[in-house]
Scaffold this active site. Structure first.
Site, PDB file in Angstrom:
ATOM      1  N   ASP A  90       0.793  -1.248   0.000  1.00 60.48           N
ATOM      2  CA  ASP A  90       0.000   0.000   0.000  1.00 60.48           C
ATOM      3  C   ASP A  90       0.824   1.296   0.000  1.00 60.48           C
ATOM      4  O   ASP A  90       0.483   2.240   0.729  1.00 60.48           O
ATOM      5  CB  ASP A  90      -0.954   0.008   1.204  1.00 60.48           C
ATOM      6  CG  ASP A  90      -1.962  -1.134   1.166  1.00 60.48           C
ATOM      7  OD1 ASP A  90      -1.867  -1.991   0.289  1.00 60.48           O
ATOM      8  OD2 ASP A  90      -2.847  -1.167   2.042  1.00 60.48           O
TER       9      ASP A  90
ATOM     10  N   ASP B 174      -4.489  -0.705  -1.584  1.00 56.76           N
ATOM     11  CA  ASP B 174      -5.771  -0.527  -0.946  1.00 56.76           C
ATOM     12  C   ASP B 174      -6.648   0.092  -2.034  1.00 56.76           C
ATOM     13  O   ASP B 174      -6.227   1.065  -2.683  1.00 56.76           O
ATOM     14  CB  ASP B 174      -5.578   0.448   0.233  1.00 56.76           C
ATOM     15  CG  ASP B 174      -6.517   0.214   1.383  1.00 56.76           C
ATOM     16  OD1 ASP B 174      -6.962  -0.933   1.577  1.00 56.76           O
ATOM     17  OD2 ASP B 174      -6.805   1.193   2.107  1.00 56.76           O
TER      18      ASP B 174
ATOM     19  N   LYS C  20      -6.924  -4.856  -2.802  1.00 59.14           N
ATOM     20  CA  LYS C  20      -7.843  -5.359  -1.768  1.00 59.14           C
ATOM     21  C   LYS C  20      -8.818  -4.277  -1.358  1.00 59.14           C
ATOM     22  O   LYS C  20      -8.504  -3.091  -1.409  1.00 59.14           O
ATOM     23  CB  LYS C  20      -7.066  -5.894  -0.573  1.00 59.14           C
ATOM     24  CG  LYS C  20      -6.236  -4.842   0.086  1.00 59.14           C
ATOM     25  CD  LYS C  20      -5.100  -5.458   0.882  1.00 59.14           C
ATOM     26  CE  LYS C  20      -4.110  -4.371   1.216  1.00 59.14           C
ATOM     27  NZ  LYS C  20      -4.718  -3.208   1.898  1.00 59.14           N
TER      28      LYS C  20
ATOM     29  N   HIS D 110     -10.301   7.188   1.644  1.00 64.76           N
ATOM     30  CA  HIS D 110      -8.937   7.057   1.120  1.00 64.76           C
ATOM     31  C   HIS D 110      -8.883   5.961   0.065  1.00 64.76           C
ATOM     32  O   HIS D 110      -9.707   5.044   0.058  1.00 64.76           O
ATOM     33  CB  HIS D 110      -7.943   6.724   2.249  1.00 64.76           C
ATOM     34  CG  HIS D 110      -8.235   5.404   2.896  1.00 64.76           C
ATOM     35  ND1 HIS D 110      -9.162   5.263   3.894  1.00 64.76           N
ATOM     36  CD2 HIS D 110      -7.753   4.159   2.654  1.00 64.76           C
ATOM     37  CE1 HIS D 110      -9.235   3.990   4.254  1.00 64.76           C
ATOM     38  NE2 HIS D 110      -8.403   3.294   3.514  1.00 64.76           N
TER      39      HIS D 110
ATOM     40  N   HIS E 247     -10.566   1.032  -2.722  1.00 66.40           N
ATOM     41  CA  HIS E 247     -11.932   1.061  -2.192  1.00 66.40           C
ATOM     42  C   HIS E 247     -12.932   1.696  -3.160  1.00 66.40           C
ATOM     43  O   HIS E 247     -12.576   2.598  -3.919  1.00 66.40           O
ATOM     44  CB  HIS E 247     -11.957   1.876  -0.891  1.00 66.40           C
ATOM     45  CG  HIS E 247     -11.121   1.301   0.209  1.00 66.40           C
ATOM     46  ND1 HIS E 247     -11.332   0.039   0.725  1.00 66.40           N
ATOM     47  CD2 HIS E 247     -10.070   1.819   0.907  1.00 66.40           C
ATOM     48  CE1 HIS E 247     -10.447  -0.187   1.677  1.00 66.40           C
ATOM     49  NE2 HIS E 247      -9.659   0.869   1.810  1.00 66.40           N
TER      50      HIS E 247
ATOM     51  N   CYS F 239      -1.885  -2.614   7.566  1.00 69.32           N
ATOM     52  CA  CYS F 239      -1.739  -3.586   6.472  1.00 69.32           C
ATOM     53  C   CYS F 239      -0.401  -4.312   6.501  1.00 69.32           C
ATOM     54  O   CYS F 239      -0.335  -5.496   6.173  1.00 69.32           O
ATOM     55  CB  CYS F 239      -1.999  -2.907   5.139  1.00 69.32           C
ATOM     56  SG  CYS F 239      -3.752  -2.496   4.953  1.00 69.32           S
TER      57      CYS F 239
HETATM   58  C1  VGL Z   1      -4.617   0.788   5.720  1.00 71.61           C
HETATM   59  C2  VGL Z   1      -5.988   1.904   7.176  1.00 71.61           C
HETATM   60  C3  VGL Z   1      -7.042   1.757   6.313  1.00 71.61           C
HETATM   61  C4  VGL Z   1      -3.243   0.286   5.404  1.00 71.61           C
HETATM   62  C5  VGL Z   1      -5.666   0.628   4.848  1.00 71.61           C
HETATM   63  O1  VGL Z   1      -2.930   0.119   4.202  1.00 71.61           O
HETATM   64  O2  VGL Z   1      -2.451   0.070   6.348  1.00 71.61           O
HETATM   65  N1  VGL Z   1      -4.786   1.415   6.881  1.00 71.61           N
HETATM   66  N2  VGL Z   1      -6.874   1.141   5.143  1.00 71.61           N
HETATM   67 ZN    ZN Z   2      -8.274   1.204   3.514  1.00 69.93          ZN
END
Ligand code: VGL
Ligand code: ZN
Length: 198
Positions: A16, A59, A103, A78, A61, A151
């Site tokens: 990420d 990440d 993901k 985000h 979404h 993550c």
């Molecule tokens: C993550 C918070 C929300 C990460 C992803 O990649 O660590 N943290 N979504």
């Molecule tokens: Zn996230």
């Protein structure tokens, strides 16, 4: 920190490393996130020279998901698919043709690169990550990226549970620290799961 031997049985998982986490203008900026990128790139470079499989996670979404505070979750919006924030951080070395595991795509929650959780049923399902590692005969994984207490932690814990010899490069990650000390606690949790912190 140069004690990793990269080879064909090792995979480097770059978690990420996206604008929303790594860029100071990102929506979920991890304090000092961009400071981890030179160390991440150094690992990518070393891995690349050794013929190591390099895998990126993103990440990814939808605009609305129970993962977001506005929809009942905990996080600011985000890494919405297709947005600037979801793109890889500019200075990150992205190796051509490297596998990218996304993901959260279907609104799934959870933090590990290995699985997503259906926010309604709580049911977990696997991402492509483990299949890719198996297909390449991977025995060892090195985990770098963001964020150390979400993550990266969950990905490293799952990797260790799946019996990959797992190393996390602490210089090449940064923590969100929603609560002070979360980053330190994440290191402990990863160690407890059997991962090595380098
Ligand atoms: C993550 C918070 C929300 C990460 C992803 O990649 O660590 N943290 N979504
Ligand atoms: Zn996230």
């Amino acid at each position: 920190m140069a004690d990793i031997t990269y080879d064909e049985r090792t995979a480097l998982i770059v978690v990420d490393t996206q604008n929303d986490f790594a860029h100071p203008d990102g929506n979920l900026y991890v304090d000092g996130g961009e400071g981890a990128v030179p160390a991440i790139n150094a690992e990518i470079d070393r891995g690349r020279q050794a013929g190591t499989l390099i895998i990126y996670t993103q990440d990814w979404h939808p605009e609305s998901t129970p993962h977001f505070e506005k929809d009942g979750g905990v996080w600011p919006v985000h890494c919405v698919k297709g947005s600037w924030g979801a793109e890889f951080y500019d200075d990150l070395i992205v190796v051509d043709d490297a596998p990218v595991v996304r993901k959260g795509t279907e609104g799934g929650d959870g933090y590990s690169g290995f699985s997503v959780r259906d926010p309604e049923s709580g049911e977990e399902s696997a991402t492509q990550l483990d299949a890719i590692l198996r297909e390449h005969g991977i025995e060892r994984v090195v985990v770098v990226g963001l964020a150390q207490d979400y993550c990266v932690k969950e990905t490293a814990v799952d990797a260790a549970k799946k019996r990959y010899d797992t190393t996390v490069m602490s210089e090449a990650t940064r923590a969100v620290n929603l609560q002070p000390g979360d980053g330190e606690k994440a290191l402990e949790d990863m160690r407890e799961a059997g991962a090595r912190i380098a």
